[in-house]
Design an enzyme around this catalytic site. Structure first.
Site: not given
Lengths: 591, 591
Positions: A442-444
């Protein structure tokens, strides 16, 4: 049981990433060493005594959805209450809205400890902080007045609504719609998935930040706007009004972070009786500039995920070390006591534990160096500000991807040290691995971090910024060589080689990008990010060892002589690997 | 959904590890290519159509204990029934007891496919096969007559009872007691943990093989005996008699393989009303020689676990590849269709998938080479027999440890390729990681495999056997160099370098062992095992590419140019790492 490594974190901040020198220079005028120590101590105590003991019940019970309401695990609501009463949510919040306005370094340090205690717990406040940042930087004064104080104190929590089924890494594919209303508000319609703490019982209100598209917006990422959409509308006097047209339609059954509710959120489904369909929202920033608002907080959010990797690695190392000192099997030459030897005496177990410890400390140094750069940028002006901002930009993908990769690796090694007990859930080692596994995603995703590093961060300042940074790392190697200190073995040589590998690979990739050979740059991105992190991490370990000696020197040497040699192979993969990758890659594509 | 890679397995057997040449030489007189193909096809069909579809229900429901009885997941009993009716349990069983007596190669090939379908399912029969082997080799004729036929057909299942709470890797610490009785039987008393399929509803009877200690036995591993202890005693006519004094007291809640019941077994607790306490058992082999009986089947059991790593890696690769071809995000230069590109077009995703594929194929080659050596040993006489036995001994720790290590790594990469969906249990990618995580632990942890490789396998034939093997690998590199074939890039150079690293590290460790510098040997064991496996696996990929060309050449080159360079760092860690490990290791030991 986890015990917050307060001294280790303080040492990293002061002596490895440069806080002590900066304090002495008066760069952070409001801060002194006593304040730093006091905050770390107190946060460490709360993480150790309050958060960590809640982990197991959180993992076992998870959060539960019934009638569109989410119940968090037993005791968690009370834990959250004590946590905000301690003022911990307000640590980094703006002072104008009741926050303590403390530097990112301390925020990240506290965050590390909450995440070691329980990643599922720490995750919620992390998102609130992101919402605070976006609102403070981009929202109208009216919105700030209404929402910020309560978000800063933690009385309300915030969320980030980006992902849709067809739009994950590629936000250009967003479909959630926004419609203008004459009163200046908007109505939001659509479905969002993977919304962390999208619904829960910690707070009376939840403030959703939602990316959506106006009907007349341009296609792609230039047509996305950001909206504030509260669960309950807020009356002019600040009290809660009617329920907004949004609800949680489902919770994901996940591998880990069970206590953190991962919600499917439905906006504008006509779920409020007697009201026109459409979730009421207010624009943050300008129309169609929503992604720009998101980007301003992306560095901080990515660093916040990176520190999760460090946090899990630290918790896994502590647990494995304790078990290895307790569990006895077989004989070992270094054990002269009675009966079977504690397995920590076996060289192979020592190798695993030292690998865990060294990876944890390298990743920690990178994360705190990144936080330090953020704080320096905030405190600086002009060229100096740009320098530190570029430094934070550069270190962010390393902090996010390397730390979360090693979080998984170290947690997996932790399971292994426990032998058969590691596979039993009761032991808790496997739970750390389950939690750790989301952070590289997550978050890229970490692949996207590597691409960001190569295509956007290496070209900063015409390619000079990264080379300046590497020169600083080389100065550490030179300092070691000139010190003539004992106990470092061949560390200086290995670090020199690693940094030479890093320079070669860096210049190669800079050339690829500047010449538009993008597929070569993209092919080498992931091994390059690891190469960079190992070399930088190695230099930071050296700096710590030069400052403290003793076991830091021994660990630094272990890292150099057993782990840092990997950079040569990574460089080779970066510089010579793209052609074979493209060739073999064709075989993967379905007809 | 998993589809058994029948052609890939057949290719590995025939063209990489040497089965085709051996068949042409008439070494396996009973076997021809048609039989091999037919069995692989049929096993592949059953694994694909019957076993794999049962995986998810098995994982979700798990096995459940109630009133000392274990209920397996819905549909699993029927699956097992169809599986034994298909004759699959009898594949490798001795012909004298109704087995098909097929070579280990085919047994391992089938096992790979069952494990890809569902590791929790395949695990039970794996233990039955171990019991068959021990009984056939060491038990009295009377025991064989009573038990073997039913164990070979699968009408009854077998278990292995080794571990006790204080005795895992170190069996010398066993406490379970055995008492002699005048009728030649024994009574067993004690508690065993982590007993796979110790209790279940697949079969009417369960035949436990139990390690225990006689009161007058010597201390340590020379005082351990092996007993056959059935759940129900067997009457002279073969029918089931009374319940024996043993039961399952608990099931472990595990990270993975949920459907496989992991039992705490209590022997001799007086659980059968009206009978004297003590589980009735019969000696297998001689008193105090129980570990020797175990060792005869240890190679096969370790290979059977190694193939689990390959099996999980294959399943994870297939799943990730399918997802990457389906999921669309962003743009990619190699994609010229409409809309977003399937993510398989992104170079970074290709790197991950190719890494998964290459690791799977290298580990597969090593496992089948090990099985092939076992079969050659069985078919040979004299020096030739010793040569092949030593080859099997040498490859067993590589097969077990490297394959199960990469099983975890590849399953973790598989989760990553799925992005956010990978963390959701419904996707099934995370379940593979959960299952994979046990394999590096059981049947001798991978650390113990590495120690076995260095301290017991490298010294075989005065150190010559391993050098002969490496010379064979060098011959493959030379064949590549002499072939002048296109498409291999710098593969020949890299493989030469890797094999040179392997030779250097091998001779270094041989010297450590022969000079009694054991701590140095133990310190280098784990990186050496990986170095050995990468170099051997690289050579096997070359052999496959020389035989088939095309995508095998491309993958082989990718492996050489992107992954094989790691051997230099591993060699360094083996040869230069021990001193820093010992130094830093001291800091881990609690005062």
């Amino acid at each position: 049981m986890y015990r917050a490594p307060v001294e280790d974190i303080a040492f990293t901040l002061k002596h490895i990433v440069g806080l002590k020198a900066a304090l002495e220079e008066g760069i952070f005028s409001d801060l002194d060493e006593d304040v730093v120590d006091a905050i770390l101590q107190e946060a460490g105590r709360f993480a150790t005594d309050e958060v960590a003991p809640a982990r197991e019940a959180g993992d076992r019970n998870g959060s539960v959805l019934e009638n569109k309401a989410v119940t968090t695990p037993p005791g968690w609501k009370e834990l959250y209450r004590r946590w905000i009463e301690g003022g911990w949510n307000a640590l980094q919040g703006p002072e104008a809205y009741g926050g303590q306005g403390l530097p990112a370094m301390l925020g990240v340090a506290a965050l590390e400890m909450w995440n070691s205690g329980s990643m599922a717990f720490a995750l919620g406040p992390t998102l609130t902080m992101g919402a605070v940042e976006a609102i403070e930087k981009h929202a109208t004064e009216a919105l700030k007045r209404t929402y910020l104080e309560k978000l800063v104190s933690g009385e309300w929590m915030g969320t980030m609504n980006l992902t849709e089924p067809q739009a994950g890494s590629d936000l250009a594919a967003l479909r959630t719609r926004a419609e203008r209303r004459d009163d200046g508000s908007y109505r939001i319609f659509g479905q969002k998935i993977f919304i962390t703490y999208g619904e829960h019982d910690f707070t009376d209100n939840i403030v959703h930040l939602v990316l959506a598209r106006l009907a007349d917006a341009p296609e792609g990422t230039r047509g996305i706007s950001l909206f504030l959409v509260p669960k309950f509308l807020v009356e002019p006097d600040g009290s809660l009004g009617r329920r907004n047209d949004l609800f949680c339609a489902g919770l994901e059954e996940k591998l880990g972070i069970h206590a953190s509710p991962t919600c499917t959120m439905i906006y504008g489904d006509g779920s409020v009786e007697g009201e026109e369909a459409g979730a009421v929202g207010w624009l943050i920033g300008e129309e169609n500039r929503g992604l720009a608002c998101m980007f301003t907080m992306m560095n901080n959010a990515r660093l916040a995920v990176g520190i999760q990797g460090v946090a899990i690695a630290e918790a896994a190392f502590q647990k494995a070390l304790a078990y290895a000192n307790e569990r006895r099997q077989g004989k070992a030459s270094s054990y002269h006591g009675e009966g079977m030897a504690p397995i920590v005496h076996h060289p192979d177990i020592q190798r695993t534990l030292l690998t865990m410890q060294a990876l944890t400390q390298t990743a920690r140094a990178i994360c705190y160096a990144c936080a330090y750069a953020t704080d320096r940028a905030r405190a600086a002006e002009g060229d100096d500000k740009q320098h530190w901002q570029e430094r934070a930009n550069l270190l962010t993908p390393l902090a996010k991807a390397f730390s979360t990769d090693i979080g998984v690796e170290v947690a997996s090694m932790g399971v292994q040290v426990h032998g058969g007990m590691g596979f039993i859930e009761e032991t808790g080692a496997a739970a750390l691995l389950r939690d750790a596994r989301i952070a590289p995603i997550y978050e890229g995703t970490n692949g996207i971090q590597a691409i960001d590093l190569v295509t956007r961060k290496l070209p900063q300042s015409g390619g000079d910024h990264v080379l300046t940074y590497i020169a600083e790392l080389e100065a550490i190697a030179a300092e070691l060589r000139n010190s003539n200190l004992a106990g470092f073995g061949i560390t200086a040589n290995v670090l020199d080689e690693a940094l030479a590998d890093l320079i070669e690979a860096t210049q190669f990739l800079q050339q690829c990008v500047s010449e538009g050979r993008m597929d070569e740059a993209l092919a080498g991105a992931t091994p390059y990010l690891r190469l960079f992190s190992l070399a930088a991490g190695g230099a930071y370990l050296v700096r710590g060892a030069l400052a403290a000696g003793g076991t830091r020197t021994a660990l630094c040497r272990f890292f150099a002589e057993n782990m840092l040699g990997e950079t040569a192979a990574l460089k080779r993969s970066v510089m010579d690997g793209a052609d074979s990758l493209a060739d073999a890659g064709k075989g993967l594509i379905s007809a």
